[in-house]
Scaffold this motif. Structure first.
Motif: not given
Length: 372
Positions: A245-270
């Protein structure tokens, strides 16, 4: 055929084989493992016609030969034998049986002719390269959670392994998506992989492959053609058909204009997501994220069972935002983070969110929001 093997060596070989065998099939020979003894090695081969595993193990071969026997039954017998036992496998051609002897235990199993066993045709591989087990494990382990289980979209039922343009030049890339979340993992492009055709490695193959990748420094020989992929260590060879089969063009799904940035401790968040999601019996319950300056409030509202809310300290300096996600998806993505911090990049409450591990751009995850 008559061979003698140490129980742990035999168990390892038979477990690899029996896990490939389909429990429910209409062709009796496919429930069997093909055992072939020659020289000082015994080869165990099993297949479901889409995947074939071949495991070679050292043994004392008294009489060369081959036969096939139920993979699950043989595995159960060997698993229940005492540690350190010396196991003798002997074929009685006249009775069509295989005797398994260890100490005072004696078993006689029905066999089928080895000539009936289907061996996967070997194909010409367009690309051959060697990769460290640790590199392959990272590529597949970090992407496999996003594989789709929807049979109608069969081309998403695996990991798309291909060569792509990464942040630092061309890279060996694995991508998986189910339409709700996406994982894109890059590794350094290896010598010999430059002209590799892109292939979709099926979910079952990804699971079987994981068993070959325990030793980080082991070299894995990888061969890829348009229709098959093969992974081999010095002892084990795993060959699989790829998804046609043909895998879809996934690059169109990956956003490039997201500017609001959240940084969090991954363990605490999970852990916080897991805690607030406890009040809901529904696996797909939305968790609401309320973001304000350096503050994140996670909440779940489950009318049937109750509400939950938890606040955690984060690094966030953009406009306030309220956004909802499937709790299960958030947990799966957060659990992929090896580094201390997870970085989320948002656009709006209705747009896909991007997540990466700290400043590392070789692993990128996308998750679709939910209405809350």
């Amino acid at each position: 055929m008559k061979v003698s093997m140490e129980r742990s060596t035999l168990l390892r070989a038979v477990s690899q084989a029996q896990s490939v065998v389909e429990r429910r099939n209409t062709i009796p020979i496919l429930a069997n493992v093909l055992i072939e003894a020659e020289g000082d090695t015994v080869a165990f081969r099993a297949t479901d016609l889409d995947i074939e595993v071949l495991d070679r193990a050292a043994a004392m071969v008294e009489r060369a030969g081959g036969t096939t026997v139920s993979a699950v039954t043989l595995h159960e017998i060997v698993r229940k034998l005492p540690d350190g036992a010396q196991v003798v496998l002997a074929e009685d051609t006249t009775a069509g049986r295989l005797t398994v002897t260890a100490g005072r235990s004696n078993f006689s199993l029905a066999t089928l002719p080895k000539e009936d066993f289907p061996v996967m045709a070997s194909s010409e591989y367009a690309s051959n390269f060697s990769a460290k087990a640790g590199v392959l494990r990272r590529l597949f382990d970090k992407s496999k959670f996003a594989i789709s289980t929807e049979e109608t979209r069969y081309y998403l039922n695996g990991v798309y392994m291909h060569v792509a343009d990464g942040e630092d030049g061309r890279a060996l890339r694995c991508v998986a998506t189910d339409g709700h979340r996406l994982a894109r993992i890059d590794a350094e492009l290896l010598s010999g992989a430059e002209d590799m055709p892109g292939v979709i490695v099926p979910r079952k193959t990804v699971g079987e492959l994981r068993k070959l990748l325990d030793d980080d420094d082991a070299d894995i020989a990888v061969s890829v053609s348009e229709t098959k992929v093969r992974f081999a260590t010095s002892d084990i060879t795993l060959t699989s058909k790829v998804i046609d089969g043909t895998f879809p063009d996934y690059t169109r799904v990956i956003p490039s204009g997201n500017t609001r940035k959240l940084e969090v401790d991954a363990g605490d968040f999970a852990k916080a997501v897991d805690r607030v999601a406890t009040v809901s019996s529904e696996r797909s319950r939305a968790v609401k994220l309320q973001l304000d300056e350096d503050r994140l409030v996670l909440s779940v509202n489950a009318p049937d069972s109750g509400n939950a809310e938890e606040e955690i300290a984060v690094a966030y300096g953009d406009e306030p935002l309220e956004i909802g996600f499937n709790a299960k998806y958030l947990l799966e993505i957060a659990s992929q983070v090896d580094r201390e911090n997870a970085v989320f990049l948002f656009n709006s409450a209705g747009d896909p969110t991007l997540m990466r591990e700290g400043s590392d751009t070789s692993a990128v995850y996308v998750v679709m929001p939910m209405r809350v």
